[in-house]
Design a protein around this motif. Structure first.
Motif, mmCIF file in Angstrom:
data_model
loop_
_atom_site.group_PDB
_atom_site.id
_atom_site.type_symbol
_atom_site.label_atom_id
_atom_site.label_comp_id
_atom_site.label_asym_id
_atom_site.label_seq_id
_atom_site.Cartn_x
_atom_site.Cartn_y
_atom_site.Cartn_z
ATOM 1 N N LEU A 56 3.321 5.382 -6.098
ATOM 2 C CA LEU A 56 2.919 5.426 -7.510
ATOM 3 C C LEU A 56 1.907 6.550 -7.745
ATOM 4 O O LEU A 56 1.893 7.158 -8.828
ATOM 5 C CB LEU A 56 2.325 4.076 -7.927
ATOM 6 C CG LEU A 56 3.287 2.882 -7.938
ATOM 7 C CD1 LEU A 56 2.561 1.603 -8.345
ATOM 8 C CD2 LEU A 56 4.471 3.136 -8.861
ATOM 9 N N VAL A 57 1.079 6.826 -6.728
ATOM 10 C CA VAL A 57 0.167 7.971 -6.813
ATOM 11 C C VAL A 57 0.986 9.262 -6.862
ATOM 12 O O VAL A 57 0.721 10.159 -7.669
ATOM 13 C CB VAL A 57 -0.806 7.995 -5.620
ATOM 14 C CG1 VAL A 57 -1.646 9.280 -5.639
ATOM 15 C CG2 VAL A 57 -1.720 6.775 -5.634
ATOM 16 N N LEU A 87 0.824 -1.206 0.000
ATOM 17 C CA LEU A 87 0.000 0.000 0.000
ATOM 18 C C LEU A 87 0.861 1.260 0.000
ATOM 19 O O LEU A 87 0.515 2.263 -0.638
ATOM 20 C CB LEU A 87 -0.935 -0.007 1.211
ATOM 21 C CG LEU A 87 -2.042 -1.073 1.174
ATOM 22 C CD1 LEU A 87 -2.749 -1.151 2.519
ATOM 23 C CD2 LEU A 87 -3.041 -0.769 0.062
ATOM 24 N N GLY A 88 1.979 1.207 0.735
ATOM 25 C CA GLY A 88 2.891 2.345 0.730
ATOM 26 C C GLY A 88 3.466 2.587 -0.658
ATOM 27 O O GLY A 88 3.590 3.734 -1.104
ATOM 28 N N TYR A 89 3.789 1.503 -1.348
ATOM 29 C CA TYR A 89 4.302 1.620 -2.716
ATOM 30 C C TYR A 89 3.217 2.137 -3.655
ATOM 31 O O TYR A 89 3.493 2.920 -4.565
ATOM 32 C CB TYR A 89 4.823 0.265 -3.194
ATOM 33 C CG TYR A 89 5.576 0.335 -4.505
ATOM 34 C CD1 TYR A 89 6.803 0.977 -4.573
ATOM 35 C CD2 TYR A 89 5.058 -0.231 -5.662
ATOM 36 C CE1 TYR A 89 7.504 1.051 -5.778
ATOM 37 C CE2 TYR A 89 5.754 -0.171 -6.866
ATOM 38 C CZ TYR A 89 6.978 0.480 -6.916
ATOM 39 O OH TYR A 89 7.667 0.553 -8.096
ATOM 40 N N GLU A 147 9.453 10.080 -2.432
ATOM 41 C CA GLU A 147 10.681 9.314 -2.663
ATOM 42 C C GLU A 147 11.124 8.539 -1.419
ATOM 43 O O GLU A 147 11.877 7.571 -1.518
ATOM 44 C CB GLU A 147 11.808 10.262 -3.095
ATOM 45 C CG GLU A 147 11.555 10.989 -4.409
ATOM 46 C CD GLU A 147 11.653 10.061 -5.611
ATOM 47 O OE1 GLU A 147 12.201 8.957 -5.457
ATOM 48 O OE2 GLU A 147 11.178 10.450 -6.704
ATOM 49 N N ASN A 148 10.656 8.973 -0.258
ATOM 50 C CA ASN A 148 11.037 8.313 0.997
ATOM 51 C C ASN A 148 9.980 7.310 1.464
ATOM 52 O O ASN A 148 9.903 6.998 2.646
ATOM 53 C CB ASN A 148 11.263 9.366 2.096
ATOM 54 C CG ASN A 148 12.395 10.316 1.749
ATOM 55 O OD1 ASN A 148 13.460 9.887 1.304
ATOM 56 N ND2 ASN A 148 12.162 11.606 1.937
ATOM 57 N N TRP A 149 9.180 6.799 0.532
ATOM 58 C CA TRP A 149 8.089 5.908 0.902
ATOM 59 C C TRP A 149 8.572 4.651 1.620
ATOM 60 O O TRP A 149 7.826 4.042 2.386
ATOM 61 C CB TRP A 149 7.299 5.507 -0.347
ATOM 62 C CG TRP A 149 8.001 4.492 -1.199
ATOM 63 C CD1 TRP A 149 8.866 4.721 -2.206
ATOM 64 C CD2 TRP A 149 7.917 3.066 -1.062
ATOM 65 N NE1 TRP A 149 9.343 3.547 -2.720
ATOM 66 C CE2 TRP A 149 8.769 2.512 -2.034
ATOM 67 C CE3 TRP A 149 7.211 2.213 -0.212
ATOM 68 C CZ2 TRP A 149 8.937 1.145 -2.181
ATOM 69 C CZ3 TRP A 149 7.366 0.848 -0.357
ATOM 70 C CH2 TRP A 149 8.216 0.313 -1.331
#
Length: 205
Positions: free
Chosen positions: A47-48, A41-43, A165-167
């Protein structure tokens, strides 16, 4: 290559595979949960952030994937029963003691525990098994599971999006939200249990 590096390489390849499939990759990634749902979900949120998918799409397919995973556990519980998990549960990190607790909760407190247990670590997956074994109404099971999955999906997609970028530091981002959520979940669980106990005692008077 050491085990940690190999693990990171596998996760990286899986995430690229998810990205390639877009919304369906998110859904399938959550259904099978080879890697934790928080990471998927974080990824999706990342992508969002990248503009490759929409927040609404990530939320919808994330919710479908989260619910579908529980459908699988429910179906196995209903049609294969406890012996399946006693034999193969170790491969999906479900231990007999987890089954014992979940089964006791379900038998003692009824269908409503399917909602409240979703916010308790480990039990959020395991509770689907006794629900299936007890042949709980599939529509009610789906409704309660969906309602409990929505805030989880919304939170981690949002955190992945805002982290950008720090996801990959999603755990750190989630920590301030997870602790209060767990406390609220425990409070809800206590209230529900007390309600069931008082209701049961009222019938015996």
């Amino acid at each position: 290559m050491d085990c940690l590096s190999l693990f990171h390489e596998i996760v990286d390849k899986l995430l690229h595979w998810i990205e390639g499939l877009g919304y369906f990759g998110i859904m399938i990634g959550l259904m099978v949960e080879v890697i934790p749902s928080e990471i998927v979900l974080g990824y999706a949120g990342y992508l969002v952030y990248e503009g490759k998918i929409t927040y609404l799409g990530a939320f919808l397919f994330g919710t479908i994937g989260a619910v579908a995973q529980q459908w699988i556990l429910y179906a196995i519980g209903r049609f294969a029963g406890r012996p399946f998990f006693e034999k193969y549960g170790k491969f999906i990190k479900i231990k007999p003691k987890h089954l014992d607790i979940a089964e006791q909760w379900f038998l003692r407190y009824g269908a409503g525990i399917v909602f409240t247990a979703r916010f308790v670590p480990v039990m959020r997956q395991v509770i689907s098994i006794p629900a299936g074994m007890a042949k709980m109404s599939f529509s009610l099971f789906t409704l309660l599971t969906t309602l409990a999955s929505i805030p989880w999906v919304l939170l981690f997609v949002y955190l992945g999006k805002t982290a950008g970028e720090n996801w990959e530091n999603i755990d750190e981002k989630a920590a301030p939200y997870i602790q209060p959520a767990i406390l609220i979940a425990i409070a809800l669980l206590i209230v529900y249990v007390l309600y069931k106990v008082i209701k049961r005692k009222g019938k015996t008077i």
